[in-house]
Design a protein around this motif. Structure first.
Motif, short mmCIF file in Angstrom:
data_model
loop_
_atom_site.label_atom_id
_atom_site.label_comp_id
_atom_site.label_asym_id
_atom_site.label_seq_id
_atom_site.Cartn_x
_atom_site.Cartn_y
_atom_site.Cartn_z
N SER A 152 -106.40 -38.37 -40.75
CA SER A 152 -105.52 -39.12 -41.07
C SER A 152 -104.72 -39.03 -42.72
CB SER A 152 -107.08 -40.30 -41.94
OG SER A 152 -107.13 -40.84 -40.91
N ALA A 153 -105.37 -37.71 -43.45
CA ALA A 153 -104.46 -36.65 -45.16
C ALA A 153 -102.86 -36.80 -44.49
CB ALA A 153 -105.57 -36.04 -45.79
N LEU A 154 -103.82 -35.51 -43.54
CA LEU A 154 -102.27 -34.89 -42.69
C LEU A 154 -100.83 -35.89 -42.14
CD1 LEU A 154 -103.89 -31.47 -40.95
CD2 LEU A 154 -102.25 -32.47 -42.99
N PHE A 155 -101.60 -36.80 -41.88
CA PHE A 155 -100.68 -37.72 -41.43
C PHE A 155 -100.67 -38.80 -42.03
CE2 PHE A 155 -103.52 -38.35 -36.74
CZ PHE A 155 -103.23 -37.28 -35.97
N ARG A 156 -100.73 -38.67 -42.80
CA ARG A 156 -100.63 -39.62 -44.52
C ARG A 156 -99.26 -38.70 -45.17
NH1 ARG A 156 -105.79 -41.12 -45.58
NH2 ARG A 156 -106.07 -39.73 -46.93
N GLU A 157 -99.70 -37.57 -45.51
CA GLU A 157 -98.71 -36.38 -45.68
C GLU A 157 -97.52 -36.23 -44.89
OE1 GLU A 157 -98.42 -31.45 -46.76
OE2 GLU A 157 -100.40 -32.80 -46.41
N TYR A 158 -97.47 -36.19 -44.18
CA TYR A 158 -96.07 -36.04 -42.76
C TYR A 158 -95.09 -37.54 -42.42
CZ TYR A 158 -97.08 -31.45 -43.44
OH TYR A 158 -97.41 -30.09 -43.19
N ALA A 159 -96.71 -38.41 -42.27
CA ALA A 159 -95.81 -39.64 -43.31
C ALA A 159 -95.25 -40.04 -41.19
CB ALA A 159 -94.55 -39.82 -43.54
N LEU A 160 -96.16 -39.49 -40.72
CA LEU A 160 -96.50 -39.87 -38.97
C LEU A 160 -96.27 -41.27 -38.69
CD1 LEU A 160 -97.93 -36.13 -38.07
CD2 LEU A 160 -95.17 -36.38 -38.55
N PRO A 161 -95.65 -41.60 -37.89
CA PRO A 161 -96.32 -42.60 -36.92
C PRO A 161 -97.13 -43.00 -35.54
CG PRO A 161 -94.40 -41.77 -36.03
CD PRO A 161 -94.81 -40.55 -37.21
N VAL A 162 -98.77 -43.10 -36.38
CA VAL A 162 -99.92 -42.34 -35.62
C VAL A 162 -100.91 -43.38 -36.57
CG1 VAL A 162 -100.18 -40.35 -36.84
CG2 VAL A 162 -101.30 -40.92 -34.34
N GLU A 163 -101.49 -44.25 -35.94
CA GLU A 163 -102.71 -44.92 -36.27
C GLU A 163 -103.82 -43.98 -35.59
OE1 GLU A 163 -104.72 -48.98 -35.94
OE2 GLU A 163 -103.35 -48.31 -34.87
N LEU A 164 -104.95 -43.68 -36.47
CA LEU A 164 -106.06 -42.89 -36.33
C LEU A 164 -107.08 -43.64 -36.49
CD1 LEU A 164 -107.50 -39.84 -35.48
CD2 LEU A 164 -108.28 -40.08 -38.22
N TRP A 165 -107.81 -43.62 -35.37
CA TRP A 165 -109.32 -45.26 -35.36
C TRP A 165 -110.64 -44.60 -34.66
CZ3 TRP A 165 -110.32 -47.58 -30.42
CH2 TRP A 165 -109.30 -47.21 -29.76
#
Length: 158
Positions: free
Chosen positions: A53-66
């Motif tokens: 989650s932190a990596l996806f936010r840091e790189y502003a990637l269009p992905v949802e982790l659930w």
């Protein structure tokens, strides 16, 4: 079983009298009750989920982790007609594989045997992969970053 196989009626079904899977299930349940395997699964699964989650936010990637610590799911979101969810997923999988990490297609199942070191290795690979995905999105040539055919949903209507 004796009734069906030794008597008059004929009964046929998948795996018939195979009991190995039942024995394996019983052994697994015993181990889960007698060890800290489930606590370790929760600890390592949460660490992986929080790290991703932190990596996806840091790189502003269009992905949802659930999901939860035992089953993490990724849902990629199309950026445009070239940068589709399937193209993003393909690049995610391909770049992780290059780094020795093989995920399922959109689902990650942490395991009871995982260690902190292993989770750190997975996150290290994910960090490098996220960098590549961000670079590909920002380029004018996203598809050139994908080293294979773009995967497609095998359950889609044909």
């Amino acid at each position: 079983m004796e009734h069906f196989h030794g008597g008059d009626p004929f009964c046929s079904y998948t795996f018939a009298g195979e009991a190995t899977a039942l024995a394996a299930c019983k052994a697994t349940l015993r181990i889960l009750q007698e060890t800290d395997a489930l606590e370790n699964l929760a600890r390592q699964g949460r660490a992986l989920g929080e790290g991703l989650s932190a990596l996806f936010r840091e790189y502003a990637l269009p992905v949802e982790l659930w999901g939860n610590f035992a089953r993490l799911s990724l849902r990629w979101k199309s950026e445009d007609s070239l940068i589709t969810d399937d193209a993003l997923k393909t690049l995610w999988l391909a770049e992780n594989i290059r780094r020795g990490i093989l995920h399922g297609s959109g689902v990650i199942f942490p395991m009871t045997c995982w260690t902190e070191f292993l989770v750190e290795e997975i996150l290290r690979a994910a960090n490098e992969t996220c960098f590549i995905i961000r670079e590909a999105i920002d380029s004018n040539d996203f598809l050139s970053y994908i080293p294979c055919d773009i995967i497609s949903n095998v359950f889609s209507v044909r």
